[in-house]
Motif scaffolding. Sequence first.
Motif, mmCIF file in Angstrom:
data_model
loop_
_atom_site.group_PDB
_atom_site.id
_atom_site.type_symbol
_atom_site.label_atom_id
_atom_site.label_comp_id
_atom_site.label_asym_id
_atom_site.label_seq_id
_atom_site.Cartn_x
_atom_site.Cartn_y
_atom_site.Cartn_z
ATOM 1 N N LYS A 12 1.112 4.169 -3.269
ATOM 2 C CA LYS A 12 0.930 5.524 -3.323
ATOM 3 C C LYS A 12 1.930 6.257 -3.933
ATOM 4 O O LYS A 12 1.634 7.541 -4.102
ATOM 5 N N PHE A 63 0.971 -1.180 -0.008
ATOM 6 C CA PHE A 63 -0.008 0.178 -0.082
ATOM 7 C C PHE A 63 0.676 1.265 -0.130
ATOM 8 O O PHE A 63 0.371 2.165 -0.630
ATOM 9 N N GLU A 64 1.874 1.128 0.585
ATOM 10 C CA GLU A 64 2.783 2.305 0.689
ATOM 11 C C GLU A 64 3.416 2.532 -0.463
ATOM 12 O O GLU A 64 3.537 3.634 -1.340
ATOM 13 N N ARG A 77 8.838 3.842 -7.912
ATOM 14 C CA ARG A 77 8.813 2.695 -7.332
ATOM 15 C C ARG A 77 9.691 1.696 -7.028
ATOM 16 O O ARG A 77 9.429 0.425 -6.946
ATOM 17 N N ASP A 116 4.447 7.636 -6.904
ATOM 18 C CA ASP A 116 4.463 7.857 -8.235
ATOM 19 C C ASP A 116 4.913 6.580 -9.016
ATOM 20 O O ASP A 116 6.254 6.097 -8.632
#
Lengths: 630, 104, 189
Positions: free
Chosen positions: A54, A50-51, A60, A56
């Motif tokens: 969030k 989930f982090e 990642r 862009d």
Amino acid sequence: MIQYSWLIPAMPALAYALIAIFTRKSKTVSAIISILTMGACFAISVGIFFELIKLDPANRVITFGATWLQIAPWQANVGVLIDPLSVNMLLVVTLISLLVQIYSWGYMHEDERCGTYYAYLSLFTASMLLLVVSNNYLQIFVGWELVGLCSYLLIGFWYFKPEAANAAKKAFVVNRIGDMGFLMGVVTIGMVFQTFDFAQVKDMVTQGMANGTYQGAYIAGIALLLFCGAMGKSAQFPLHVWLPDAMEGPTPVSALIHAATMVAAGVYMVARTYVLFSADPLAMTVVAYIGGFTAIFAATIALAQDDIKRILAYSTLSQLGYMVLSLGVGGYTSGMFHLTTHACFKALLFLGSGSVIHAVHNQDIWKMGGLSKKMSITTLTFAIGTLAIAGIPPLAGFFSKDAILDAVKDSNIWHHEILYYAAVFTAFLTAFYMFRLFFVVFTGEARDHHAYDHAHESPISMTLPLMILAVLSVVVGWLNWPGVDAYSKFVSYGEAHLEGASNIWQLLAQSWLSIVMAVAGILLSAMFYYWKVLSAEKMAETFKPVYLLLKNKYYVDEFYTWLVDKGLFGLSSILKWFDDEVVDDGMVDGTGWVARKMGGLFSLTQTGYVQNYALVVFGAVAVIFLLVSF
Amino acid sequence: MNSIPLVHFLYLAAMLFGVGVFGVLARKNAISVLMGIELMLNAVNINFLAFARYWNWNSLTGPVFVVFVITIAAAEAAVALAIIISIYRHLRTANVDDAHYLRG
Amino acid sequence: MSNLIFYAIAGIVVASGLLSLTVRNLFHCALFLAMTMFGVSGVFLYLNSDFLASVQVLIYVGAVTVIIIFGISLTRNLMDDRAKAMNRQLLFAVLAAAVLTVILFAAIHQSSFVTQEHPMAVTLGTVTSDTQSMTAVEAGASPVFQSVGYLADALLLPQNGFAFAFEFVSILLLSALVGAIVIARKDPS
């Protein structure tokens, strides 16, 4: 949460140490430690996921680590790489492992070595997670070898059974053959790029390919060395022989091996080092053809097997072939997607088969039958798993398999149409043999009444994972719902490659062929084994050579035995002769003989007469004088 | 001029040395070998003194070395005879030939 | 005249040396050795070394030869006089000794000593007495040969550099003495 990602491999390793050292004797404590640890790992993985979403999409990729060894000019690091690919794997591995561990409580708690079993499971998962979060080639190799070790320990868990001990050895030896190539690949990478870091190697390859520093074939050579390792771990032809035998281990272990921790490693490694593979069409072609061949090869074998776990093992081989094929044709996302969905339904199928075996204490499908009346949850979940692997929409298998077929169809490698039709035909075979298994085991009349009478539904610890996995087998595919393409946008190599279909109807229309093949497979299977309008026995009689060929797995094991027997042992006997005659008698004894004779010769000078020595001294003085003066 | 040239002393010393070498190499008896060694040492002493006398007049090094050589020769003779007696006690012979334990 | 005597002495030295190593009887050998030593001391006199000549007589004739005769008599009782005096390598020994002597002769012959005139080449009178020796010194020889005193100074005065060696040699002599006793002593067992 991402900064705690190093805990994911560390905690199960710690759990392993705890169980192995302290609580091995206590089944309950060991199981609780192991399951809670895995639950925590799953929770952290979800948190990381989930982090990560969030962030862009460009940001990642998060990596951190520390120096492990400094051997100039090489630096071996230990570190964590968090990107969509590894998070995908983290979720799959921790979830499947968690469910398998819960399930194992029901399946294994009567075994007196249950504590040891949980220790091995923890170590197995820790190794796989170490491999998954690795940010360099050396660490992935360490995890890789640990996975191999743990698979050996778990396949041979019932080491007192000769088949299990042999299967464990076979798995280890066959994997070693592949690992040899992998190790050579890793060392070559270190020599060529002076680094083991994934990101640095990726940059160097990308730049080097752009400005012509590296030949494509050169990089492809490294990639194929790495692929040797993947062939071993992911059981691709011709190194597939260990996986069907690996079912000698406890069934939850088979589920773990087949779904998450072992065979996925090969596919994951290819995806992780994809930059090397995509550098040259040759490497891609080899990978694609090996995958495609394994897919259809294993599917045909599965048609004629009688052991419930063996059928599932060959279906795993076949599905792994799909994944490798997908990676080979450039379908990076679809390959990983199939890995994810396959993990769900293959874990479901194996755990379901474990539930069946637990009930009837047998693995021969011809001694089962009619079990649907006794085991409703198992039957239902197993049916979902079977439909999913057959690729019936809207279950998970449909989306991922169709994505692979799409990728093969769109690829531009050498004769991709062969691969495409092979893959489609494999889909037909898959539907056929999976429903054959389902119909024989769960429908019709009971064949072994004694076993049937004692059959019962498994306890909740076993059925709960089945239900969770059944739900997942339905819904995981929806991640890539046409038009949404959440998975493709998350896990992709380079630019996200979106499927052509923009809604579900378009997708269904596009993939009519594979759906028709799957349904045809199911119907044919039903005609043989449900309605019994066709006789499998007669078919087997009519095509006896083919049937025997399939039944005996194309005699690959026999061929290897022959090869080892005649080839290796023949070579060995020649070498033994050489060793006996030339090395031992000639060189070793000869050295001694020469030394003894030389000693005898030179000992003639050691007369023991002091005056001889004095004569030599004075004579030498005279000779030197004469030599100097002339 | 009735002086004797240096070389005549040297020739004498050379001959004496050669005789000593012959004794060391050829005699069976250990005591004779010892005698040969004494002759060689005497030849050396003659050389020392001859060179001191004719070559380096103002230095006493030559005579001093002769003193040392004589001293050490005496010590050597004593030790050598002790060894010979010891060997004789073990082997009942003083022949060098018979003491050949070091034969290879 | 004195030259003739020198050559006579030299002949005696070489001949008796040779005889001392060739005769079979070991007592005769020892006697010939004593004779050689006497001859060498005579040669020393010709080299203006009266003190060393007397030392030569004292030590070699008086001590070493006597020790050797002791050794002979201690080991002689089983010696067979008829046994061969020479060992098996006699021929090679003669050859090696002869070649070495020839080489030394050749070396001396080729050296510069043959022709070189030495400033201190003094004339000697008769060498039978000390006074003759003194005469030689008066004729221009270095005073170092005059008496024992100079040699004593050379050996014992620290500034001459031999004092330590001299003392050390005395220790060597002592240890050789002790060592000889230890070696020759009858084994207690």
